[in-house]
Design a protein around this motif. Structure first.
Motif, PDB file in Angstrom:
ATOM      1  N   ASN A 200       1.198  23.435  -2.281  1.00 12.77           N
ATOM      2  CA  ASN A 200       0.319  22.552  -1.561  1.00 12.77           C
ATOM      3  C   ASN A 200      -0.641  21.524  -2.416  1.00 12.77           C
ATOM      4  OD1 ASN A 200       1.623  22.476   0.952  1.00 12.77           O
ATOM      5  ND2 ASN A 200       0.405  23.980   1.810  1.00 12.77           N
ATOM      6  N   LYS A 203      -0.154  18.012  -4.028  1.00 19.85           N
ATOM      7  CA  LYS A 203      -0.210  16.738  -3.349  1.00 19.85           C
ATOM      8  C   LYS A 203      -1.673  16.744  -3.020  1.00 19.85           C
ATOM      9  CE  LYS A 203       0.792  19.026   1.420  1.00 19.85           C
ATOM     10  NZ  LYS A 203       1.609  18.932   2.468  1.00 19.85           N
ATOM     11  N   ASN A 231       7.517  15.883  -1.059  1.00 17.38           N
ATOM     12  CA  ASN A 231       6.281  14.949  -1.034  1.00 17.38           C
ATOM     13  C   ASN A 231       6.408  13.760  -1.590  1.00 17.38           C
ATOM     14  OD1 ASN A 231       3.392  14.028  -1.631  1.00 17.38           O
ATOM     15  ND2 ASN A 231       3.180  15.286   0.371  1.00 17.38           N
TER      16      ASN A 231
END
Length: 324
Positions: A200, A203, A231
């Motif tokens: 994560n 992003k 993403n």
């Protein structure tokens, strides 16, 4: 007890062919093996069949062939596709994990030695912003330590040893490698990296992508590497940073159908076989979008996929060595 004889193709229904491809579908009668069988195409505009059972695909569609003998008839349905594939790329899922623990130096080297076209590496980010090859952001599945990657510096993670994976006894003292180490293995080979940005943090902190780009450039892999993410912000940032690197969108959503987005951004698309639909893949191919299908360990689906217009198959096994 009365024995009933009947001709049979002894195959599952809905076999597959490409236009111009010829394959033998021979029928027989168990117990009457020498009985003459007469073959016929029930749909001669789609498929032809000769006296020996050799079937050729003529036109896209679904057709039946029949085998007649002793007053009885067997039928077989064949789907004909208009895609005579080029060599489908073999992509080693997290290295050759069917032979060694995943995402390790050994599994990557085995994939190179086996002649895979690509090797997939999953990236996580450590506390000190080192990029490591690991599927999960938890160390527990592979090392047994119940800690998260982002909570530890790489020097502490490197001390952990693998306790899980194929043929672990053959490869003792395995540790979690860095992206830099993994790219060193493929740098001067015919195997290219497929790098998935999983964490994560990618992003949340897009500047990390600058460092990934620098590592790829360091190993002279700009023209061969594929960088993948689920993403869009990550992909958009990478595209602006380095338009020379091929990007791939990982589609985990069965409802995704934004072909315009893929086409406008020159993206490959990575699909799990479980959500892949032939018509959607055909639409992607019509728009010159390359598709990678993830089969992982599902060998049984090989015969279906090889007639789909896909660019590559990501698996723990090597399916294609040459055009078949």
């Amino acid at each position: 007890m009365r024995i009933v004889y009947w001709p049979s193709f002894h195959l599952k229904n809905h076999q597959q062919l490409a236009i111009g491809e010829t394959k033998k579908f021979e029928a027989s009668i168990i117990g009457l093996e020498n009985e003459k069988i007469v073959y016929k195409s029930e749909d001669p505009d789609i498929i032809s069949i000769d006296d020996e059972g050799n079937v050729t695909g003529l036109k896209k569609g679904r057709g039946d062939i029949s085998a007649s003998a002793i007053g009885k008839k067997a039928r077989l349905t064949i789907d004909v596709y208009d895609f005579m594939r080029e060599k489908i790329k073999n992509i080693a899922h997290m290295g050759l994990k069917s032979q060694a623990p995943e995402n390790t130096i050994v599994s990557f080297q085995l994939a190179v030695d086996a002649g895979f076209d690509y090797v997939e590496a999953n990236l996580q980010v450590t506390k000190d912003k080192e990029f490591i090859c690991l599927f999960s952001n938890s160390l527990k599945p592979m090392t047994g330590f119940d800690q998260f990657v982002e909570d530890l510096d790489y020097k502490d993670i490197k001390e952990k040893r693998f306790i899980s994976g194929k043929n672990l006894n053959r490869y003792p003292d395995l540790y979690i490698p860095t992206l830099d180490e993994c790219l060193s293995i493929v740098e001067n080979t015919n195997t290219a990296p497929l790098i998935e940005l999983k964490h994560n943090l990618f992003k949340e902190d897009l500047t990390l992508i600058d460092k990934i780009n620098d590592i790829i450039k360091k190993h002279h892999l700009e023209d061969r590497a594929v960088v993948m993410s689920a993403n869009k912000d990550v992909l958009n940032y990478f595209k602006k940073l380095n338009p020379n690197i091929q990007l791939a969108f990982k589609d985990d959503d069965v409802s995704f159908n934004d072909i315009d987005y893929l086409k406008e951004n020159n993206l490959m698309v990575f699909l799990d076989f479980k959500i892949a639909e032939y018509n959607f893949i055909e639409d992607l191919d019509d728009n010159n979008i390359k598709v990678i299908i993830s089969l992982i360990n599902e060998k049984d689906n090989y015969n279906s996929i090889k007639y789909w217009p896909v660019y590559g198959i990501c698996s723990s096994f090597k399916f294609f060595d040459e055009n078949e």
